[in-house]
Design a protein around this motif. Structure first.
Motif, PDB file in Angstrom:
ATOM      1  N   PRO A 120       1.393  -1.792 -15.821  1.00  0.00           N
ATOM      2  CA  PRO A 120       0.526  -0.834 -15.594  1.00  0.00           C
ATOM      3  C   PRO A 120      -0.965  -1.268 -15.690  1.00  0.00           C
ATOM      4  O   PRO A 120      -1.298  -2.239 -16.319  1.00  0.00           O
ATOM      5  CB  PRO A 120       0.782  -0.099 -16.968  1.00  0.00           C
ATOM      6  CG  PRO A 120       2.003  -0.463 -17.317  1.00  0.00           C
ATOM      7  CD  PRO A 120       2.402  -1.615 -16.984  1.00  0.00           C
ATOM      8  N   GLY A 121      -1.622  -0.867 -14.768  1.00  0.00           N
ATOM      9  CA  GLY A 121      -3.278  -1.275 -14.498  1.00  0.00           C
ATOM     10  C   GLY A 121      -3.375  -2.567 -13.589  1.00  0.00           C
ATOM     11  O   GLY A 121      -4.551  -2.939 -13.573  1.00  0.00           O
ATOM     12  N   MET A 122      -2.248  -3.155 -13.251  1.00  0.00           N
ATOM     13  CA  MET A 122      -2.351  -4.458 -12.396  1.00  0.00           C
ATOM     14  C   MET A 122      -2.219  -4.392 -11.108  1.00  0.00           C
ATOM     15  O   MET A 122      -1.988  -5.227 -10.275  1.00  0.00           O
ATOM     16  CB  MET A 122      -1.471  -5.548 -13.092  1.00  0.00           C
ATOM     17  CG  MET A 122      -2.026  -6.119 -14.723  1.00  0.00           C
ATOM     18  SD  MET A 122      -3.763  -6.775 -14.614  1.00  0.00           S
ATOM     19  CE  MET A 122      -3.556  -7.972 -13.630  1.00  0.00           C
ATOM     20  N   PHE A 123      -1.836  -2.890 -10.757  1.00  0.00           N
ATOM     21  CA  PHE A 123      -1.579  -3.008  -9.219  1.00  0.00           C
ATOM     22  C   PHE A 123      -2.593  -3.446  -8.252  1.00  0.00           C
ATOM     23  O   PHE A 123      -2.198  -4.270  -7.254  1.00  0.00           O
ATOM     24  CB  PHE A 123      -1.088  -1.181  -8.818  1.00  0.00           C
ATOM     25  CG  PHE A 123      -0.661  -1.130  -7.515  1.00  0.00           C
ATOM     26  CD1 PHE A 123       0.702  -1.497  -6.946  1.00  0.00           C
ATOM     27  CD2 PHE A 123      -1.663  -0.671  -6.419  1.00  0.00           C
ATOM     28  CE1 PHE A 123       0.716  -1.256  -5.680  1.00  0.00           C
ATOM     29  CE2 PHE A 123      -1.318  -0.562  -5.251  1.00  0.00           C
ATOM     30  CZ  PHE A 123      -0.203  -1.090  -4.834  1.00  0.00           C
ATOM     31  N   TYR A 124      -3.701  -2.885  -8.269  1.00  0.00           N
ATOM     32  CA  TYR A 124      -4.803  -3.104  -7.178  1.00  0.00           C
ATOM     33  C   TYR A 124      -5.094  -4.615  -7.527  1.00  0.00           C
ATOM     34  O   TYR A 124      -5.368  -5.339  -6.212  1.00  0.00           O
ATOM     35  CB  TYR A 124      -6.094  -2.138  -7.554  1.00  0.00           C
ATOM     36  CG  TYR A 124      -5.626  -0.931  -6.820  1.00  0.00           C
ATOM     37  CD1 TYR A 124      -5.569  -0.732  -5.558  1.00  0.00           C
ATOM     38  CD2 TYR A 124      -5.463   0.333  -7.889  1.00  0.00           C
ATOM     39  CE1 TYR A 124      -5.170   0.828  -5.032  1.00  0.00           C
ATOM     40  CE2 TYR A 124      -5.195   1.594  -7.289  1.00  0.00           C
ATOM     41  CZ  TYR A 124      -4.852   1.733  -6.098  1.00  0.00           C
ATOM     42  OH  TYR A 124      -4.512   3.110  -5.603  1.00  0.00           O
ATOM     43  N   PRO A 125      -5.372  -5.224  -8.725  1.00  0.00           N
ATOM     44  CA  PRO A 125      -5.602  -6.558  -8.572  1.00  0.00           C
ATOM     45  C   PRO A 125      -4.563  -7.541  -8.021  1.00  0.00           C
ATOM     46  O   PRO A 125      -4.977  -8.572  -7.149  1.00  0.00           O
ATOM     47  CB  PRO A 125      -5.904  -6.782  -9.956  1.00  0.00           C
ATOM     48  CG  PRO A 125      -6.224  -5.462 -10.837  1.00  0.00           C
ATOM     49  CD  PRO A 125      -5.537  -4.810 -10.033  1.00  0.00           C
ATOM     50  N   LEU A 168       0.950  -1.153   0.127  1.00  0.00           N
ATOM     51  CA  LEU A 168      -0.079   0.088  -0.056  1.00  0.00           C
ATOM     52  C   LEU A 168       0.870   1.269   0.040  1.00  0.00           C
ATOM     53  O   LEU A 168       0.493   2.466  -0.410  1.00  0.00           O
ATOM     54  CB  LEU A 168      -0.979  -0.085   1.153  1.00  0.00           C
ATOM     55  CG  LEU A 168      -1.884  -1.116   1.250  1.00  0.00           C
ATOM     56  CD1 LEU A 168      -2.841  -1.278   2.491  1.00  0.00           C
ATOM     57  CD2 LEU A 168      -3.004  -0.842  -0.023  1.00  0.00           C
ATOM     58  N   LYS A 169       2.099   1.243   0.375  1.00  0.00           N
ATOM     59  CA  LYS A 169       3.014   2.424   0.355  1.00  0.00           C
ATOM     60  C   LYS A 169       3.408   2.762  -0.845  1.00  0.00           C
ATOM     61  O   LYS A 169       3.788   3.787  -1.133  1.00  0.00           O
ATOM     62  CB  LYS A 169       4.289   2.034   1.276  1.00  0.00           C
ATOM     63  CG  LYS A 169       3.901   2.242   2.783  1.00  0.00           C
ATOM     64  CD  LYS A 169       5.226   2.404   3.729  1.00  0.00           C
ATOM     65  CE  LYS A 169       4.876   2.688   5.168  1.00  0.00           C
ATOM     66  NZ  LYS A 169       6.138   3.164   5.685  1.00  0.00           N
ATOM     67  N   VAL A 170       3.310   1.859  -1.709  1.00  0.00           N
ATOM     68  CA  VAL A 170       3.511   2.357  -3.175  1.00  0.00           C
ATOM     69  C   VAL A 170       2.464   3.564  -3.648  1.00  0.00           C
ATOM     70  O   VAL A 170       2.971   4.267  -4.614  1.00  0.00           O
ATOM     71  CB  VAL A 170       3.554   0.984  -4.011  1.00  0.00           C
ATOM     72  CG1 VAL A 170       3.902   1.408  -5.614  1.00  0.00           C
ATOM     73  CG2 VAL A 170       4.696  -0.077  -3.723  1.00  0.00           C
ATOM     74  N   VAL A 171       1.513   3.373  -3.304  1.00  0.00           N
ATOM     75  CA  VAL A 171       0.499   4.308  -3.790  1.00  0.00           C
ATOM     76  C   VAL A 171       0.356   5.554  -2.672  1.00  0.00           C
ATOM     77  O   VAL A 171      -0.073   6.622  -3.086  1.00  0.00           O
ATOM     78  CB  VAL A 171      -0.884   3.785  -4.161  1.00  0.00           C
ATOM     79  CG1 VAL A 171      -0.875   2.535  -5.508  1.00  0.00           C
ATOM     80  CG2 VAL A 171      -1.329   3.004  -2.998  1.00  0.00           C
ATOM     81  N   ASN A 172       0.675   5.229  -1.419  1.00  0.00           N
ATOM     82  CA  ASN A 172       0.404   6.177  -0.183  1.00  0.00           C
ATOM     83  C   ASN A 172       1.780   6.146   0.508  1.00  0.00           C
ATOM     84  O   ASN A 172       1.808   5.192   1.523  1.00  0.00           O
ATOM     85  CB  ASN A 172      -0.785   5.873   0.510  1.00  0.00           C
ATOM     86  CG  ASN A 172      -1.177   7.057   1.348  1.00  0.00           C
ATOM     87  OD1 ASN A 172      -0.340   7.807   1.689  1.00  0.00           O
ATOM     88  ND2 ASN A 172      -2.186   6.669   2.205  1.00  0.00           N
ATOM     89  N   ALA A 182      14.111   0.314  -7.196  1.00  0.00           N
ATOM     90  CA  ALA A 182      12.844  -0.656  -7.083  1.00  0.00           C
ATOM     91  C   ALA A 182      12.942  -2.006  -5.996  1.00  0.00           C
ATOM     92  O   ALA A 182      11.955  -2.575  -5.668  1.00  0.00           O
ATOM     93  CB  ALA A 182      12.220  -1.183  -8.461  1.00  0.00           C
ATOM     94  N   PHE A 183      14.401  -2.129  -5.681  1.00  0.00           N
ATOM     95  CA  PHE A 183      14.636  -3.368  -5.075  1.00  0.00           C
ATOM     96  C   PHE A 183      13.942  -3.307  -3.456  1.00  0.00           C
ATOM     97  O   PHE A 183      13.764  -4.235  -2.995  1.00  0.00           O
ATOM     98  CB  PHE A 183      16.185  -3.193  -4.905  1.00  0.00           C
ATOM     99  CG  PHE A 183      16.580  -2.550  -3.636  1.00  0.00           C
ATOM    100  CD1 PHE A 183      16.685  -3.177  -2.279  1.00  0.00           C
ATOM    101  CD2 PHE A 183      17.038  -1.128  -3.931  1.00  0.00           C
ATOM    102  CE1 PHE A 183      17.199  -2.310  -1.329  1.00  0.00           C
ATOM    103  CE2 PHE A 183      17.541  -0.552  -2.784  1.00  0.00           C
ATOM    104  CZ  PHE A 183      17.625  -0.821  -1.594  1.00  0.00           C
ATOM    105  N   SER A 184      13.635  -2.190  -3.006  1.00  0.00           N
ATOM    106  CA  SER A 184      12.988  -1.871  -1.624  1.00  0.00           C
ATOM    107  C   SER A 184      11.723  -2.665  -1.791  1.00  0.00           C
ATOM    108  O   SER A 184      11.031  -3.144  -0.472  1.00  0.00           O
ATOM    109  CB  SER A 184      12.982  -0.459  -1.127  1.00  0.00           C
ATOM    110  OG  SER A 184      12.162   0.151  -2.172  1.00  0.00           O
ATOM    111  N   ASN A 185      11.143  -2.566  -2.718  1.00  0.00           N
ATOM    112  CA  ASN A 185       9.355  -3.222  -2.813  1.00  0.00           C
ATOM    113  C   ASN A 185       9.261  -4.011  -4.240  1.00  0.00           C
ATOM    114  O   ASN A 185       8.698  -3.279  -4.865  1.00  0.00           O
ATOM    115  CB  ASN A 185       8.604  -2.284  -2.698  1.00  0.00           C
ATOM    116  CG  ASN A 185       7.175  -2.933  -2.024  1.00  0.00           C
ATOM    117  OD1 ASN A 185       6.682  -3.890  -2.213  1.00  0.00           O
ATOM    118  ND2 ASN A 185       6.338  -2.302  -1.247  1.00  0.00           N
TER     119      ASN A 185
END
Length: 761
Positions: free
Chosen positions: A321-326, A176-180, A310-313
């Motif tokens: 793209p477009g597949m984050f929430y699923p 969730l920290k990726v978007v917030n 990007a290694f941290s997460n």
């Protein structure tokens, strides 16, 4: 039954067997592969502390690929999973397997007759196998070490079971920290704890329902891993595939030296869950592992090579793209399933520990009537929940958890390598050079990762090690206490022949034969020599040992305290079997307890009844007395069809003959036919008398007699005696707080008699 019917039944059985295996394979996807499958959430973040160079990235990827190949696909799938003990997996199952092929353990007297020993004849063993087995059987030190590492392996997996849910769920929620980026740690920890509580609350539904519901999620998760990996390879850097060459793994370690060696503690997280794969074997079955995680690891490496931070997460940063929430939803669900893997493994391993008397008998719920190995242990479930929530709150992120995580896993794999090597020599009887080669290869690999993981001890890994040592101490303490208890109980157990002395000749000669008072039956001199009086009724004595050569302690105590015996005595033993139910016709076995002292049978109306039951059968019910009376009655009738020498004692036969005629037999000119007819009538009359006596005893009264054993510790003045007293005192405290209570028996309290006695340990 004709041949066509037999063929049809065989075909139907085969189809059911195939269906069961297919269902188990499907369910295993929903439990076993969750832990290994969620490792891509945190491996790279636990391996690197800053943006990795391209060479380091390729080296780490090469180590991951070859470690998964050697550890998972070759070592565990091809070798370790075949070291099962009648379908059960885990280090303790390996120890149990060894104990059935070599005399390395003392068994519970109640289970000793049920153990399927498969000890190979010494002459059939190869010289190396013969020498190895003989050395282990003679060495007390080696047997003790095997016991300790077998128990330690179980404890390490159970300790890991506290960390795995926290690591997996936190790794998913941190996405969730990726978007917030402003999301607080408290929010992440609170959400993780809520999900974990929900997971433990659904455990009573059973492995079958949970695994069936989880399997589609894991399948989607694995498809995501594979497809995301391929996407990143195509769009970012397909040249990372060169990491499939082991050169890059070796070059990484040589170039980075100490830092590269330390980073192995993060890379080993790629195969965490492999120990649960083996431990969960009893709940499912042996199956093939297709590791699609390699797609995800190579795809993440391709993405990180172009986006260093990007290694941290890595998983969520590399999502298309477009597949984050699923992917976030599926990742959370997959993380929950990874936790299920360790929960199921903990249940399985503890049940093995209980079977071999390393832990008290506690409530174990079988959750499936089809798959017998699927169980649920209530209080263990709640303890795991509390421990997992405490760990989640204390460590609060996967980086800190990664420091504590993995040590238990690699220790278990090293123990497994050592014990399976012994199985290969003693059980599989493989050539010593082949076993030694395998041990050196896999042992060196285990040792390399173990040495790196041990550096984590000051940073948090001490917690799981302390927990594992604490659990091992409890298991070994209980086993030590049980062995002392068995020794004390065996010392006072007597056979019927040694329980009674000969009758007082000349006393009450005119009384009916078989009456204990009329024949002057006495206890043996060593037990006081008291005359035993008869009491009306049927006595059912609960016998926990079922030793055909001995008398139940509770019956012996009854005789000594009351100086009496019921008209009919039944030694009743309950034997659980690992199946849902036992057919009523096969449930009971009845035999006569017969004692012969110089041709004299002091007590004839004593029977031994064993009830074999499945885990769904009702064992003790209020009408138990009537059920046992009917079983004894059927036995007496069946007994009448056996040869006369096996059916009647001399007293019964002479009594029957005397009552059949008032004329002395010697004055009758009998032919062979008339003799046989008279003998048959005499036997029929004797059987009727016995059936009438049984019915009369049942109608008079039925009493249930159970023993209440109290253990006292032997006095001692030396230091070792004080240590022994402390250990046994702890055992007795644990025994007193976990034992089955008489009040829990589903019997009429008015008919229940509890006999107390003391044993010195």
């Amino acid at each position: 039954m004709n041949e066509a019917d037999a063929t049809g039944q065989h075909s139907g059985h085969a189809e059911n067997l195939v269906d069961h295996h297919v269902m188990l394979a499907y369910q295993s996807i929903g439990v076993i592969y969750g832990d290994i499958g969620t490792s891509p959430l945190y491996v790279y973040s636990s391996t690197f502390t800053n943006n990795p160079s391209r060479d380091d990235l390729l080296g780490a990827l090469s180590l991951i690929i070859w470690t998964l190949t050697l550890m998972v696909s070759i070592k565990y799938v091809l070798i370790v999973l075949r070291a099962d003990d009648e379908g059960e997996g885990g280090t303790f199952a390996v120890y149990s397997l060894l104990s059935r092929h070599a005399n390395i353990v003392r068994r519970d007297p109640r289970e000793e007759m049920n153990i399927k020993m498969e000890r190979t004849l010494t002459s059939d063993l190869k010289p190396a196998s013969r020498t190895a087995r003989a050395f282990i059987e003679r060495s007390v030190l080696i047997k003790t070490i095997l016991k300790i590492i077998g128990v330690l392996g179980v404890s390490l997996v159970m300790s890991d079971g506290v960390l795995t849910p926290a690591q997996s769920v936190l790794g998913a929620i941190q996405g969730l920290k990726v978007v917030n980026e402003d999301m607080s740690t408290a929010t992440i920890v609170g959400t993780s704890c809520g999900i974990l509580i929900l997971l433990f609350l659904i455990q009573p539904f059973g492995t079958t329902k949970i695994a069936t519901a989880f399997a589609p999620v894991v399948m989607v998760w694995l498809i995501f891993n594979m497809s995301f990996g391929i996407y990143n390879l195509v769009h970012y850097d397909h040249t990372v595939l060169k990491a499939f060459s082991p050169f890059f793994a070796g070059n990484y370690l040589v170039r980075n030296k100490t830092d590269g060696w330390r980073s192995l503690g993060g890379i080993l997280l790629a195969f965490t869950g492999v120990e649960a794969l083996f431990a969960d074997l009893g709940a499912f079955s042996r199956s093939w592992v297709i590791d699609v995680d390699c797609y995800q690891y190579t795809g993440q490496a391709a993405y990180i090579s172009k986006n260093g931070d990007a290694f941290s997460n890595p998983f969520f940063n590399a999502v298309p793209p477009g597949m984050f929430y699923p992917s976030l939803v599926v990742a959370i669900l997959a993380a929950v399933i990874a936790s299920q893997t360790m929960i199921t493994a903990t249940f399985q391993l503890l049940s093995q520990i209980i079977k071999l008397s390393y832990f008290p008998q506690i409530k174990v719920v079988h959750t499936s009537k089809i798959f017998h190995g699927q169980i649920y242990i209530p209080w263990v479930n709640w303890l795991l929940m509390v421990g997992t929530i405490v760990v989640t709150a204390a460590y609060n992120n996967t980086t800190k958890l990664g420091e504590a995580y993995g040590v238990c896993v690699i220790l278990v794999t090293f123990i497994t390598t050592s014990m399976v090597s012994l199985v290969a020599v003693i059980v599989w009887r493989l050539p010593m050079f082949l076993v030694l080669f395998g041990f050196l290869v896999f042992g060196a690999l285990d040792g390399l990762y173990l040495s790196s993981a041990l550096t984590k001890i000051p940073d948090g890994a001490w917690f799981t090690l302390v927990l594992a040592i604490l659990l091992s101490s409890i298991f070994i303490l209980w086993r030590y206490g049980k062995e002392n208890q068995w020794k004390a109980e065996a010392s006072g157990r007597l056979s019927l022949s040694k329980l009674f002395s000969k009758p007082i000749r000349g006393a009450n000669q005119g009384d009916a034969a078989g009456d204990p008072a009329s024949t002057g039956i006495r206890l043996a001199a060593g037990l006081g020599g008291s005359i035993i009086s008869p009491i009306k009724g049927m006595g059912i004595f609960f016998d926990k040992s079922c030793n055909p050569a001995g008398t139940p302690i509770v019956y012996q105590q009854f005789l000594q305290k009351f100086r009496a015996t019921p008209a009919v005595a039944v030694f009743f033993h309950i034997r659980p079997l690992p199946r849902p139910t036992v057919d009523v016709k096969e449930r009971f076995t009845v035999s006569r307890c017969f004692s012969d002292l110089d041709g004299f049978a002091p007590v004839q109306s004593i029977f031994r009844v064993t009830l074999r039951h499945g885990y769904t059968d009702e064992v003790v019910s209020p009408d138990l007395g009537m059920i046992l009376m009917e079983q004894v009655r059927s036995f007496i009738i069946r007994e009448a069809s056996s040869p006369p020498a096996e059916k009647f004692t001399p007293n019964a036969a002479s009594s029957a003959e005397t009552s059949s005629s008032s004329v002395p037999a010697s004055t009758l000119p009998l032919t062979d036919g008339s003799i046989k007819l008279q003998q048959r009538r005499s036997m029929e009359q004797a059987v009727r008398q016995r059936l009438d006596s049984l019915q009369e005893a049942y109608e008079d009264q039925v009493i249930y007699v159970v023993g209440k054993e109290q253990m006292r510790i032997r006095e001692g003045r030396h230091a070792k005696d004080w240590a022994r007293r402390i250990v046994l005192a702890a055992f007795l405290w644990l025994r007193g707080n976990t034992g089955t209570k008489v009040a829990n028996l589903n019997l009429d309290v008015d008919k229940l008699v509890e006999i107390g006695f003391v044993k010195v340990v």
